[in-house]
Design an enzyme around this catalytic site. Structure first.
Site, short mmCIF file in Angstrom:
data_model
loop_
_atom_site.label_atom_id
_atom_site.label_comp_id
_atom_site.label_asym_id
_atom_site.label_seq_id
_atom_site.Cartn_x
_atom_site.Cartn_y
_atom_site.Cartn_z
N LEU A 79 0.86 -1.17 0.00
CA LEU A 79 0.00 0.00 0.00
C LEU A 79 0.90 1.23 0.00
CD1 LEU A 79 -2.86 -0.71 2.58
CD2 LEU A 79 -3.15 -0.21 0.16
N ASP A 80 0.55 2.23 -0.80
CA ASP A 80 1.32 3.47 -0.83
C ASP A 80 1.27 4.15 0.54
OD1 ASP A 80 1.92 3.09 -3.48
OD2 ASP A 80 0.29 4.36 -4.22
N PRO A 81 2.27 4.97 0.87
CA PRO A 81 2.30 5.63 2.18
C PRO A 81 1.03 6.40 2.52
CG PRO A 81 4.41 5.88 1.09
CD PRO A 81 3.50 5.24 0.09
#
Length: 300
Positions: free
Chosen positions: A37-39
């Site tokens: 998951l992206d930050p």
């Protein structure tokens, strides 16, 4: 510790950041996860510990669900609100305009992966190229969007929310960017929350703060789910003690000596193999050979 931790990833953490915290709180060095998951995204992150890491490359349920925020009227290089703005538009649309185009992005569709993605081109990650200001041609890929619903849209702010269920490899940012292009306004993703992954929902997850509290009480183990839980979509086959010994030592099993002996349409299917209540691993049916062949062993 062997098993699965379902973490509700907080915003601002990379997936690796979460893994680092889990390692510290559980003392288990052998860890992994099943989908980055992206930050700036939040939600379901399936963390694997110990022998569960052997499942990392064979997860069978790759479907995912998301709730995504979006804003019309601009585009960025990353296709989300955190990128550099590349265009702006004063055009405005109605909710009906957006809903009219939703079916265009449902079902089996083709997507071009964004430059800011982990897809490889000639051995290099696209995001590495993008950070160096290099844009390359990308091939469109087929993905499946099982559900795409507009759950909210504010005509004043031109912001809305989508609920999305999709197959592996689907980029929500790209759906939103393509939707904005079709509307003639441009669009960016403003928020992303993964609500379902690997057969687990957000309601199954705990926060890192929850895990910390459990760890301080010496109860981190209570949050752990079994390795077998990753494969509940597969039917189970129970075998005898003698068969369990053979299977655990790497031997295939005679299908006619299992509960599958009269089953139909089983060729190529994967089964959870159990002895009493113990999960031993996965087996694939090979009807031409009359065998249940080992797919992956998961020693306790």
């Amino acid at each position: 510790m062997n098993g699965v931790l379902l973490i509700d990833k907080p915003k601002g953490f990379t997936s690796f950041d979460v893994i680092a915290v889990v390692r510290k709180l559980t003392g288990q060095r052998k860890t992994g996860h099943t989908g980055t998951l992206d930050p700036n995204a939040t939600g379901v992150l399936t963390v694997l510990l110990g022998s569960a890491t052997k499942a990392q490359d064979i997860i069978l349920n790759h479907d995912k669900s998301y709730v995504a925020g979006f804003k019309l009227g601009l585009t960025t290089d990353t296709l989300d609100i955190w990128g550099t703005v590349t265009s702006k538009s004063e055009s405005r649309v109605s909710r009906a305009d957006v809903e009219r185009l939703i079916p265009k992005f449902s079902g089996e569709i083709e997507q071009v992966p964004p430059m800011y993605s982990a897809v490889k081109k000639d051995g290099q990650r696209l995001y590495d190229l993008a950070r160096r200001g290099i844009e390359v041609e990308r091939k469109a890929r087929k993905v499946t969007v099982y559900k795409l619903a507009l759950t909210d849209f504010d005509e004043e702010t031109q912001e809305g929310t989508l609920e999305i269920s999709c197959s592996k490899g689907t980029y929500v940012r790209t759906i939103i960017d393509d939707l904005g292009a079709a509307l003639g306004t441009g669009a960016v993703m403003t928020a992303l929350r993964r609500t379902f992954a690997c057969g687990f929902s957000i309601d199954d997850c705990i926060t890192l703060d929850d895990l910390k509290l459990l760890s301080e009480k010496g109860e981190a183990q209570t949050a752990l789910r079994s390795v077998e839980s990753l494969f509940y979509d597969c039917a189970e086959v129970k075998i005898s003690d003698g068969q369990a010994k053979r299977f655990s030592n790497g031997g295939a099993l005679d299908i006619t000596r299992t509960a599958l002996k009269k089953a139909e349409d089983i060729d190529g299917k994967i089964y959870r193999v159990k002895n009493a209540d113990s999960f031993l691993g996965l087996a694939k049916a090979d009807t031409s050979a009359g065998l249940l062949k080992i797919y992956k062993l998961f020693p306790g």
